[in-house]
Design an enzyme around this catalytic site. Structure first.
Site, PDB file in Angstrom:
ATOM      1  CG  ASP A 326      49.076   4.660   0.731  1.00 53.78           C
ATOM      2  OD1 ASP A 326      48.996   5.867   1.055  1.00 53.78           O
ATOM      3  OD2 ASP A 326      49.084   3.744   1.566  1.00 53.78           O
ATOM      4  CG  ASP A 328      46.163   5.580   3.367  1.00 50.29           C
ATOM      5  OD1 ASP A 328      46.682   4.469   3.282  1.00 50.29           O
ATOM      6  OD2 ASP A 328      46.804   6.655   3.265  1.00 50.29           O
ATOM      7  CG  ASP A 439      46.705   0.510   2.705  1.00 50.43           C
ATOM      8  OD1 ASP A 439      46.933  -0.364   1.849  1.00 50.43           O
ATOM      9  OD2 ASP A 439      47.485   0.787   3.641  1.00 50.43           O
TER      10      ASP A 439
HETATM   11  P1  UTP Z   1      50.633   6.015   5.236  1.00 45.86           P
HETATM   12  O1  UTP Z   1      51.796   5.105   5.344  1.00 45.86           O
HETATM   13  O2  UTP Z   1      49.722   5.813   4.086  1.00 45.86           O
HETATM   14  O3  UTP Z   1      51.217   7.498   5.265  1.00 45.86           O
HETATM   15  O4  UTP Z   1      49.849   5.881   6.591  1.00 45.86           O
HETATM   16  P2  UTP Z   1      50.594   8.856   4.752  1.00 45.86           P
HETATM   17  O5  UTP Z   1      50.689   9.805   5.873  1.00 45.86           O
HETATM   18  O6  UTP Z   1      49.242   8.653   4.152  1.00 45.86           O
HETATM   19  O7  UTP Z   1      51.622   9.343   3.666  1.00 45.86           O
HETATM   20  P3  UTP Z   1      51.835   8.788   2.181  1.00 45.86           P
HETATM   21  O8  UTP Z   1      50.829   7.723   1.902  1.00 45.86           O
HETATM   22  O9  UTP Z   1      53.221   8.258   2.165  1.00 45.86           O
HETATM   23  O10 UTP Z   1      51.690   9.941   1.289  1.00 45.86           O
HETATM   24  C1  UTP Z   1      48.741   6.692   6.933  1.00 45.86           C
HETATM   25  C2  UTP Z   1      48.433   6.570   8.372  1.00 45.86           C
HETATM   26  O11 UTP Z   1      47.951   5.281   8.671  1.00 45.86           O
HETATM   27  C3  UTP Z   1      48.567   4.767   9.807  1.00 45.86           C
HETATM   28  C4  UTP Z   1      49.852   5.514   9.995  1.00 45.86           C
HETATM   29  O12 UTP Z   1      50.056   5.767  11.346  1.00 45.86           O
HETATM   30  C5  UTP Z   1      49.657   6.780   9.230  1.00 45.86           C
HETATM   31  O13 UTP Z   1      49.386   7.781  10.159  1.00 45.86           O
HETATM   32  N1  UTP Z   1      48.857   3.343   9.597  1.00 45.86           N
HETATM   33  C6  UTP Z   1      49.497   2.942   8.483  1.00 45.86           C
HETATM   34  C7  UTP Z   1      48.491   2.455  10.535  1.00 45.86           C
HETATM   35  O14 UTP Z   1      47.900   2.830  11.556  1.00 45.86           O
HETATM   36  N2  UTP Z   1      48.796   1.133  10.371  1.00 45.86           N
HETATM   37  C8  UTP Z   1      49.436   0.696   9.282  1.00 45.86           C
HETATM   38  O15 UTP Z   1      49.699  -0.516   9.178  1.00 45.86           O
HETATM   39  C9  UTP Z   1      49.791   1.620   8.308  1.00 45.86           C
HETATM   40 MN    MN Z   2      48.876   7.117   2.686  1.00 47.54          MN
END
Ligand code: UTP
Ligand code: MN
Length: 515
Positions: A326, A328, A439
């Protein structure tokens, strides 16, 4: 001692001599008294293997005694075993340490097999070992994307994923930690002896690593990959909006595939419907170029509805990953309070431009006084947050939009592609857009540094930071704040660097948080 016992002892002594000879000759398994060393092997595996050995007719002792002729070890070096034997009977034993491979081969053969050099427990010459040294908290390590042990870390990550999907979070974390330690190594691992002294490698993980190093694959990993349950859990939880619990329930109802789900008449919530509809797109990794394109759209949305507001790319892309599941973004405004009410406006703007295929917004429910230190576990979901699925135009279309076109063109573009997609596919067979998970998180500027640190990841890095804060510093870290339990107050920070300093840690840049 009875004469029978004496005879037995004499016989065993004789056999012991015999057993030390290069060949087993006619020795039968009844003269071999085995003891399995628990250290590194682990209690449950030891119990299992002891039982198995007995079933195959071997004498396997529960407690160590002078009767023992062979000590079976797994992942131990000979010094370790000698030290242990000494601690047991002060060295009054002639028991020979043997590697687990001798035991498993003997069980397979139904008799003690000949002891070859490779069955002997290795003497490790400290000077010769390329020993790695790695701190046990991931937040003390610098983990780049340059992983020298992808085969091993993929295997351990798969077992972690399987554990997490099976509601075994403890085991999941153990495998994640083990994988993260290997990711931090400067070179490929070639033998298990190199791993001595490394933290977070339990007996289970070591066994998997060893299997792969010695046999090219781990039977447990291969078995898991092939298992119907794991495959079904994967397919179902790959649907956006479906968690392990839901997938578990569906599997119990006999649903293992998307087709079966569609046929089943299960009621899906709005997120799951969207997830199913865009399943193939959402399974495709998002590229950095696509993330940047979405960044420009979000930026445009944010400054249109609140000039001066800022967006920052977070998550894996901020750590330098080339793809992600995704995209963020963290949104804030330099004046505290101006961010209030921002999310609904951003969402409306995006919606009016035809950029959203799905969205669900949650309100900010974080209150420092009420939720701060007392509720550290609930920090994750307290920001105003929007889970969405974007409709992203293809690269060619984006190119024109970003340089020349107005938002109205983008709108037309999005609407146009929607029409073609509802009817038969265009003759070219190409769709003009793809779905991407995005997100959005809004934070007040006072919490921005904590949100940035908390949302940059990786997930394990975050977990380890909080563990470090709690266990080593008596502080509670969340994506909102840092609370010092000893001083009984919040520590304010305006940058990630300051937070690392409060925690007594060297600053680790995002590109080195890929634990
Ligand atoms: P992601 O699940 O998007 O992972 O969460 P990522 O590292 O970007 O990897 P991809 O997307 O699979 O490539 C990103 C960060 O956001 C935090 C997580 O701790 C993670 O470090 N996060 C995610 C939260 O704090 N709360 C949430 O509900 C989801
Ligand atoms: Mn992510």
């Amino acid at each position: 001692k009875s004469s029978m016992q004496k005879l037995n002892v004499a016989y065993n002594d004789g056999m012991r001599l015999l057993l030390k000879m290069p060949r087993w000759s006619s020795a039968s398994q009844m003269f071999v008294v085995l003891f399995l060393l628990e250290r590194k092997m682990g209690a449950s595996r030891r119990a299992f293997l002891s039982q198995l050995g007995r079933k195959k007719g071997f004498q396997v002792e529960e407690v160590f005694s002078e009767r023992v002729t062979h000590v079976i070890c797994e992942n131990n070096c000979s010094d370790e075993v000698r030290t242990w034997l000494h601690s047991q009977v002060g060295g009054r034993t002639s028991a020979q340490p043997l590697d687990i491979s001798w035991f498993t081969e003997s069980m397979r053969a139904g008799r003690p097999v000949e002891i070859l050099d490779r069955h002997k427990v290795q003497q490790i010459d400290e000077a010769e070992v390329v020993a790695f040294s790695v701190p046990s908290y991931a937040c003390l390590r610098r983990t780049t994307l340059d992983n020298h042990n992808p085969v091993l870390t993929d295997a351990l990550s798969l077992l972690a994923e399987n554990a997490e999907l099976s509601d075994e979070d403890g085991r999941g974390v153990a495998f994640r930690r083990a994988a993260a330690v290997l990711k931090a190594l400067p070179e490929p691992v070639t033998g298990v002896t190199q791993l001595r002294g490394l933290p977070c490698l339990g007996g289970h993980s070591l066994r998997v690593i060893r299997d792969i190093l010695e046999n090219g694959a781990s039977s447990e990993v291969e078995f898991t990959k092939q298992s119907e349950r794991f495959k079904a859990l994967k397919v179902l939880t790959d649907i956006f909006g479906v968690g392990a619990k839901t997938a578990e329930r569906w599997i119990r109802d006999g649903i293992h595939s998307l087709h079966q789900l569609q046929e089943s008449g299960q009621t899906l919530n709005r997120a799951q419907q969207a997830g199913l509809e865009h399943y193939d797109d959402l399974k495709q990794p998002v590229t950095k170029a696509e993330a940047d394109a979405i960044g420009e759209i979000v930026e445009e949305a944010v400054v249109s509805v609140l000039p001066g507001a800022q967006i920052t790319l977070i998550g894996g892309f901020r750590r330098g990953k080339l793809t992600g599941h995704d995209v963020d973004f963290l949104i804030t405004h330099p004046e505290e309070g101006r961010e209030v009410g921002l999310m609904p406006k951003v969402v409306s703007w995006l919606e009016s431009q035809g950029f959203l295929l799905y969205q669900k917004t949650t309100r900010n429910s974080y209150l420092e006084a009420k939720d701060g230190p007392a509720r550290p576990a609930s920090n994750m979901d307290r920001f105003e947050r929007c889970f969405s699925i974007f409709k992203l135009a293809d690269a060619e279309k984006r190119g024109t939009k970003q340089t020349e076109n107005t938002p109205e063109d983008t709108c037309r573009l999005a609407a146009h592609s929607q029409v073609t997609d509802e009817g038969p596919k265009p003759a070219s067979g190409h769709r003009r857009w793809r779905a991407v998970r995005v997100d959005l998180v809004v934070s007040p500027i006072s919490q921005f540094a904590f949100a940035l640190l908390g949302w940059t990841g990786s997930k394990l890095f975050e977990r380890e930071l909080r563990r470090w804060a709690g266990h080593e510093k008596a502080m509670s870290l969340s994506s909102h704040a840092l609370y010092d339990n000893k001083q009984g107050r919040y520590l304010k920070a305006t940058s990630e660097e300051e937070i690392f300093t409060y925690l007594g840690l060297e600053y680790i840049p995002p590109s080195e948080r890929n634990a």
